[in-house]
Design a protein around this motif. Structure first.
Motif, short mmCIF file in Angstrom:
data_model
loop_
_atom_site.label_atom_id
_atom_site.label_comp_id
_atom_site.label_asym_id
_atom_site.label_seq_id
_atom_site.Cartn_x
_atom_site.Cartn_y
_atom_site.Cartn_z
N LYS B 43 32.57 10.54 39.58
CA LYS B 43 33.96 11.01 39.56
C LYS B 43 34.50 11.06 38.13
O LYS B 43 35.05 12.09 37.69
N SER B 44 34.32 9.95 37.39
CA SER B 44 34.81 9.93 36.00
C SER B 44 34.06 10.97 35.16
O SER B 44 34.65 11.62 34.30
N SER B 45 32.78 11.12 35.43
CA SER B 45 32.00 12.11 34.68
C SER B 45 32.51 13.52 34.94
O SER B 45 32.56 14.36 34.04
N PHE B 85 43.56 8.03 31.92
CA PHE B 85 42.21 7.51 32.05
C PHE B 85 42.14 6.29 32.96
O PHE B 85 43.15 5.66 33.26
N GLN B 86 40.91 5.95 33.32
CA GLN B 86 40.68 4.78 34.16
C GLN B 86 41.13 3.51 33.44
O GLN B 86 41.82 2.68 34.00
N VAL B 87 40.71 3.37 32.18
CA VAL B 87 41.17 2.26 31.34
C VAL B 87 42.39 2.78 30.57
O VAL B 87 42.28 3.81 29.92
N LEU B 160 44.12 12.14 37.12
CA LEU B 160 44.38 10.69 37.07
C LEU B 160 43.14 9.97 37.58
O LEU B 160 42.72 10.18 38.73
N ASP B 161 42.56 9.13 36.74
CA ASP B 161 41.35 8.40 37.13
C ASP B 161 41.74 6.98 37.53
O ASP B 161 42.07 6.16 36.69
N GLU B 162 41.73 6.73 38.82
CA GLU B 162 42.09 5.43 39.39
C GLU B 162 43.42 4.92 38.81
O GLU B 162 43.48 3.86 38.19
N PRO B 163 44.50 5.67 39.05
CA PRO B 163 45.79 5.30 38.43
C PRO B 163 46.37 3.99 38.95
O PRO B 163 47.21 3.41 38.30
MG MG Z 1 35.01 6.01 37.36
#
Ligand code: MG
Ligand code: ADP
Lengths: 361, 239
Positions: B43-45, B85-87, B160-163
């Protein structure tokens, strides 16, 4: 729609610029700060009235280095790229001033044209190096290595230009011994040119330049450009993800830092009428880092004050021997990094600010 | 509705690891869409490919009518893609105000910076924190600040990555409301999310990614009842 900056009247645009003298990227605000700054400049202006010409010329020498220091402050302290080779641009411009003035002469204010050209060439040179570094994805400590290499290569190259074939027009490069005999800055004046040898007139010129550059940098650092620079220092990836071309900003900051180093270099040559390859050597390259780190790299005021204090201290030490002074410099750097990583002047200014806040309550 | 994003045959491998295995995906303008899938699904990729942080081995990405496959990241942002981002990717040593200023300063269109910042502080519930260094905000507040920054660049599409990672249920719910408000302003939303309650709160449709491929796509109800999806998740312990 409300008017954008391009349609603002000149007067309100000037007000916008002046407002940027204060901002989050520079310490010091309000009447207390500007009053103190004014007194400091007034005291500096009164200084030649109380000291002999030699001492004033020596003070002028200190002022010369502050431009390189402030430029490094922009590149390192604000944009986050530690350059170990600002002396490359210093030396480049120092030689350029020599070559240009030996060929153009000193009449008609041409020494000032040579000064301006030297700064422009030095800045361009820095832009080119910056382009290859930042667009070549060089980061972190490798920026230090590349820039140090550039200055050492230049030093080595200039040191081998002793032969008569190494001349540019009238100017012999003279290898290891360096160039000399170029004219000082020369103001065309009615009834005869004024030659700015080390002494009060050169001192006043430099003092004025320091004030202008310092205020100009404050405005730049609190502008949108400055906002982006400190953001790049904190997190370049996020800055790119806000739509900024990070490498372009880094290159421009590096070019500005280089132009300031070049200003120091050309003024240095004009001050002493000589320049040697060792001005680009390892020791010379390390010193600006010490000045900037000790004063505080993340604030332009701290950089300026710190540089002047360290230079004055360094000179009183060299009276006892220059090797000894270098050891003290190294120790000072180490102590700063360990005890006050923000820099001694920044630490002191924050303390003063806190005391001042408390006394106001 | 017109398509704002269309991905065709997107493929990317790192050595033997295939993070995108021929992804075909499209998103209509104005949608609120969730991307789910077990850890390591890619997913992040996929987001990084959309943002130009990875160059794909094959495939094309069309955004807002133009091919952006060859564009650099900052150019894609300028076209109207933005990301959280996730972080949390914020400027920790800078004040909340400075963080917002960098994000908004080139997108004011004559509005005052102060008014814009006040509005965003209210939107993120960060009133009173204007001068606080962003790094000492709570984790949830940092996520909100980054969402506000992502909005600053006037995106058409917000990734939004894991907001809601690390948020309390209350914070998670509030985040969902924020995203609805942004969507109401015309921003298309694509979010990676694990929390199914949150997915239900925000998404109309859901895409399931597995081993770098689209496994299935459908409404929430269809996805929850899908036996294959349950199987994928039963194999993992993190959901
Ligand atoms: Mg991820
Ligand atoms: N730059 C990379 N180099 C090698 N492998 C990577 C890289 N980025 C991601 N991966 C691998 O690709 C897979 C998918 O990762 P990621 O996209 O982060 O998954 P998700 O976000 O769905 O949890 C993981 O196995 C991860 O280890």
């Amino acid at each position: 729609m409300t008017p954008t900056s391009s349609t603002l009247a000149p007067r309100s645009r000037a007000r916008v610029l002046l407002a940027r003298l204060e901002g989050p990227q520079t310490m010091g605000r309000g009447p207390a700060f500007w009053g103190t700054a004014f007194l400091a400049v007034a005291a500096a202006a009164a200084y030649p009235l109380m000291a002999d010409a030699w001492t004033v010329g020596n003070a002028a020498y200190f002022l010369i280095w502050t431009f390189m220091a402030m430029g490094l402050g922009v590149v390192w302290g604000y944009a986050g790229a530690l350059s170990f080779g600002q002396t490359a641009f210093f030396g480049f411009a120092g030689y350029a001033y020599g070559v240009l003035t030996l060929n153009l002469g000193a009449a008609y204010g041409l020494t000032f044209v040579a000064l301006a050209l030297s700064v422009a060439f030095g800045g361009l040179f820095a832009l080119v190096i910056g382009y290859f570094m930042f667009y070549g994805r060089i980061q972190g400590v490798f920026i230090g290595i590349v820039t140090l290499s550039v200055t050492l290569v230049l030093e080595t190259f200039m040191a081998q230009t002793a032969g008569p074939q190494w001349r540019i027009g009238e100017a012999r490069l003279n290898g290891f011994n360096g160039m000399s005999g170029m004219p000082p800055l020369t103001l065309p004046w009615f009834g005869g040119d004024i030659l700015l040898y080390p002494g009060p007139s050169l001192y006043y010129l430099l003092l004025g330049l320091v004030v202008v550059c310092y205020l100009g940098l404050r405005i730049m650092l609190n502008s949108r450009f400055g906002n982006v620079l400190v953001a790049i220092r904190e997190n370049p990836h996020r800055v790119g993800m806000l739509g900024y071309d990070v490498r372009l900003y880094q290159m421009l900051a590096f070019g500005i830092g280089g132009a300031f180093a070049a200003l120091s270099g050309a003024l240095y040559t004009a001050w002493g009428q000589y320049i040697t390859p060792s001005s680009m050597g390892l020791t010379s390259a390390a010193l600006p880092i010490v000045w900037v780190a000790v004063g505080g790299r993340r604030d332009i005021t701290a950089t300026l004050i710190g540089t002047l204090v360290v230079l004055a201290g360094f000179q009183s030490l060299t009276i006892y021997g220059s090797q000894y002074a270098l050891v003290v410099m190294g120790t000072l750097l180490l102590l700063t990094v360990l005890a006050a990583p923000e820099g001694l002047v920044v630490g002191a200014m924050k303390l003063l600010g806190r005391v001042f806040q408390r006394s106001k309550r | 509705m017109s398509e704002i994003l269309k991905v065709e045959g997107l493929r990317k491998a790192f050595g033997g690891v295939v993070v995108a295995n021929g992804i075909d995906f499209s998103l209509s303008a104005g949608a609120m869409h969730c991307l789910i899938g077990p850890n390591g699904a890619g997913k992040s990729s996929f987001f990084r490919l959309l943002l130009g942080e990875h160059a794909p081995d094959a495939g094309t990405i069309t955004f807002d009518g133009g091919d952006i496959t060859g564009l650099r990241s900052f150019q894609r942002i300028r076209r109207g893609i933005s990301v959280k981002f996730q972080v949390p990717g914020i400027f920790k040593a800078l004040s909340v105000r400075q963080n917002l200023e960098v994000a908004f300063q080139d997108h004011l269109h004559g509005h005052s910076l102060d008014a814009t910042i006040r509005e965003m502080l209210e939107f993120t519930d960060l009133q009173g924190e204007e001068m606080t260094p962003a790094g000492i905000l709570s984790h949830g507040q940092q996520q909100w600040l980054e969402i506000a920054m992502a909005v600053g660049v006037e995106p058409k599409l917000l990734l939004l990555d894991e907001p809601t990672a690390g948020m309390s249920p209350d914070e998670t719910h509030k985040t969902g409301e924020m995203l609805h408000e942004l969507n109401a302003r015309g921003i298309t939303i694509l979010a990676v999310e694990h929390d199914m309650a949150f997915v239900e709160q925000i998404a109309e449709r859901v895409t399931v990614l597995h081993f770098g491929s689209i496994f299935t796509e459908g409404t929430i109800a269809e996805i929850i009842d899908h036996p294959g999806v349950q199987e994928i998740y039963l194999g993992t312990s993190d959901v």
